[in-house]
Motif scaffolding. Structure first.
Motif, PDB file in Angstrom:
ATOM      1  N   GLU A  42      50.535  18.644 -20.462  1.00 51.39           N
ATOM      2  CA  GLU A  42      50.891  17.366 -21.026  1.00 51.39           C
ATOM      3  C   GLU A  42      51.119  15.293 -21.048  1.00 51.39           C
ATOM      4  O   GLU A  42      50.789  14.859 -21.330  1.00 51.39           O
ATOM      5  CB  GLU A  42      51.240  17.636 -22.340  1.00 51.39           C
ATOM      6  CG  GLU A  42      51.496  18.481 -23.724  1.00 51.39           C
ATOM      7  CD  GLU A  42      52.677  19.305 -23.653  1.00 51.39           C
ATOM      8  OE1 GLU A  42      54.142  19.208 -23.966  1.00 51.39           O
ATOM      9  OE2 GLU A  42      52.534  19.824 -25.392  1.00 51.39           O
ATOM     10  N   SER A  43      51.218  15.817 -19.670  1.00 42.17           N
ATOM     11  CA  SER A  43      51.843  14.645 -19.177  1.00 42.17           C
ATOM     12  C   SER A  43      50.069  14.043 -18.730  1.00 42.17           C
ATOM     13  O   SER A  43      49.990  12.347 -18.783  1.00 42.17           O
ATOM     14  CB  SER A  43      51.614  14.851 -17.674  1.00 42.17           C
ATOM     15  OG  SER A  43      53.366  15.908 -17.874  1.00 42.17           O
ATOM     16  N   GLU A  54      53.417  28.064 -19.021  1.00 40.72           N
ATOM     17  CA  GLU A  54      54.570  26.681 -19.396  1.00 40.72           C
ATOM     18  C   GLU A  54      53.794  25.024 -18.375  1.00 40.72           C
ATOM     19  O   GLU A  54      54.375  24.410 -18.148  1.00 40.72           O
ATOM     20  CB  GLU A  54      55.500  26.817 -19.346  1.00 40.72           C
ATOM     21  CG  GLU A  54      57.211  25.787 -18.890  1.00 40.72           C
ATOM     22  CD  GLU A  54      58.485  25.795 -18.793  1.00 40.72           C
ATOM     23  OE1 GLU A  54      58.949  27.383 -18.739  1.00 40.72           O
ATOM     24  OE2 GLU A  54      59.349  25.364 -19.166  1.00 40.72           O
ATOM     25  N   THR A  55      53.706  25.926 -17.080  1.00 38.17           N
ATOM     26  CA  THR A  55      53.609  24.901 -15.590  1.00 38.17           C
ATOM     27  C   THR A  55      52.187  24.323 -16.343  1.00 38.17           C
ATOM     28  O   THR A  55      52.476  23.172 -16.411  1.00 38.17           O
ATOM     29  CB  THR A  55      53.192  25.866 -14.467  1.00 38.17           C
ATOM     30  OG1 THR A  55      53.925  26.721 -14.440  1.00 38.17           O
ATOM     31  CG2 THR A  55      52.518  25.033 -13.919  1.00 38.17           C
ATOM     32  N   LYS A  81      52.995  21.861 -18.871  1.00 39.05           N
ATOM     33  CA  LYS A  81      53.311  20.231 -18.947  1.00 39.05           C
ATOM     34  C   LYS A  81      52.776  19.468 -18.209  1.00 39.05           C
ATOM     35  O   LYS A  81      51.911  18.254 -18.410  1.00 39.05           O
ATOM     36  CB  LYS A  81      54.703  21.235 -17.427  1.00 39.05           C
ATOM     37  CG  LYS A  81      55.837  21.463 -17.893  1.00 39.05           C
ATOM     38  CD  LYS A  81      56.891  21.124 -16.943  1.00 39.05           C
ATOM     39  CE  LYS A  81      58.024  22.186 -17.712  1.00 39.05           C
ATOM     40  NZ  LYS A  81      59.248  23.038 -17.400  1.00 39.05           N
TER      41      LYS A  81
END
Ligand code: FAD
Length: 346
Positions: free
Chosen positions: A310-311, A303-304, A307
């Motif tokens: 995607e950022s 998940e990290t 994120k």
């Protein structure tokens, strides 16, 4: 947690280094509280009387490794047998949008784009990666990069071993608290082993691990000095890029020399023979070339990782496309992962 206090000589010295199973990651050197170990020619060497604290044996990824325990800690579950290249959330083909990054990068520059995004946006206050030695051409030097220029300087691949773990000492000294860590599969394993061993001093600052896909790495003396300089008569200072795309490609001003991989096999590091992980299965994000031209194949695993990736994309640092089912890179990923899995376990 209680653990056995055993000397370096009795544990790693005997069962890892002398048994030629040492991958040269340098973790034992990093964690030794008494500075008893030094890194020499790719392995730890004892230089002061061991105080028998046992920390090196606890931290070494080649000693008492449990893949399933680590997978559970990282992904909350074990990998299924059908997951040939490990647990993942998303596959993407990516490249840096910045042409200056593309120019210096190995493949699509996605790794460098992630690091520059993280540093510019303040997500990271440093990146552990591999830089270049000032005195020896093509010699990789572990580095803590804190500026964009340092990150750009370290872009590209050195095929000789860079014990990036060692640069964590500098990060601790500088009290960094938000790092990206770039490394080969064995180094990502080392980071995970440090986490499992509860050595938070070194692991708490690591916010993102980027694992490079890796079939093998080479000794500097063998590949660069012995073969490239010695046998081929190429001055390493004149090499602008080395890449492996089916063959080893050495670029100089005079053009590209293609070397069959069988010719350079003798210079592969012995420890690589014990590695079953091609695609850095335990990283937050894995990155490889997989025969692509000017793009990086990305496996987003946690998940990290998702994120931050995607950022970076949203902020305009990366452009992406999805691999389709017929993507040759997918076949290569499966083939290289399964080939490496046949190696004897560490
Ligand atoms: C020893 C080695 C073997 C590899 N073998 C394969 C392979 O068989 N198949 C495949 O698909 N990909 C392989 N790769 C990965 C590939 O070369 C690229 O690193 C990857 O595709 C990312 O490309 P990029 O353009 O996004 O990276 P870039 O943006 O160029 O960034 C590369 C990053 O890697 C770091 N780095 C450079 N050399 C080393 C080193 N020796 N050790 C640790 N970090 C380093 C740099 O500091 C930089 O941060 C290998 C990488 C290494 C280091």
């Amino acid at each position: 947690m209680a653990f056995n206090k055993i000397s370096f000589e009795e544990s790693l010295g005997k069962n890892v280094v002398a048994a030629e199973r040492c991958i040269g990651c340098g973790t034992c050197i990093l964690v030794c509280p008494y500075n008893c170990l030094e890194y020499r020619e790719g392995i730890p060497v004892i230089v002061k009387e061991c105080k028998v604290c046992g920390i090196c044996a606890r931290a070494c990824p080649q000693n008492e490794w449990s893949q399933s325990e680590v997978e559970k800690a990282v992904f909350n579950r074990e990998k299924q047998p059908s997951e040939e290249f490990g647990v993942y959330r998303k596959l993407v083909i990516a490249r840096a949008k910045d042409e200056a990054v593309q120019k210096v990068a190995q493949d699509g520059g996605a790794v460098t784009a992630l690091l520059t995004f993280g540093l510019k946006s303040g997500i990271f206050d440093g990146a552990i990666a591999s830089g270049k030695s000032r005195d020896k051409p093509l010699y990789p030097a572990p580095m803590l990069a804190t500026s964009l220029s340092e990150i750009l300087e370290g872009a590209g691949t050195r095929y000789t071993y860079s014990p990036n773990i060692l640069a964590l000492a500098e990060a601790v000294k500088q009290k960094k608290h938000s790092l990206a860590f770039v490394g080969t599969p064995c180094q990502i394993r080392a980071v995970r082993k440090l986490q499992m061993a509860g050595l938070k001093r070194y692991t708490a600052p690591i916010k993102l691990s980027i694992g490079l896909m890796c079939s093998e790495s080479f000794t500097y003396e063998g590949l660069i000095e012995g073969y490239i300089r010695g046998k081929l008569g190429i001055n390493p200072e004149e090499i602008s890029k080395m890449n492996i795309k089916g063959k080893m490609l050495v670029t100089t001003k005079s053009g590209v020399k293609a070397i069959p991989l069988a010719e350079v096999k003798p210079y592969v590091r012995k420890g690589c023979g014990y590695c079953q992980d091609f695609s850095s299965e335990l990283a937050d994000i894995s990155a490889g070339g997989l025969g692509l031209d000017g793009w990086t194949f990305i496996i987003i695993r946690t998940e990290t990782g998702e994120k931050i990736f995607e950022s970076a994309e949203k902020a305009g640092f990366l452009e992406t496309r999805s691999p389709d089912e017929k993507e040759p890179a997918m076949n290569l990923l499966l083939k290289l992962s399964s080939k490496k899995r046949k190696a004897p376990a560490a």
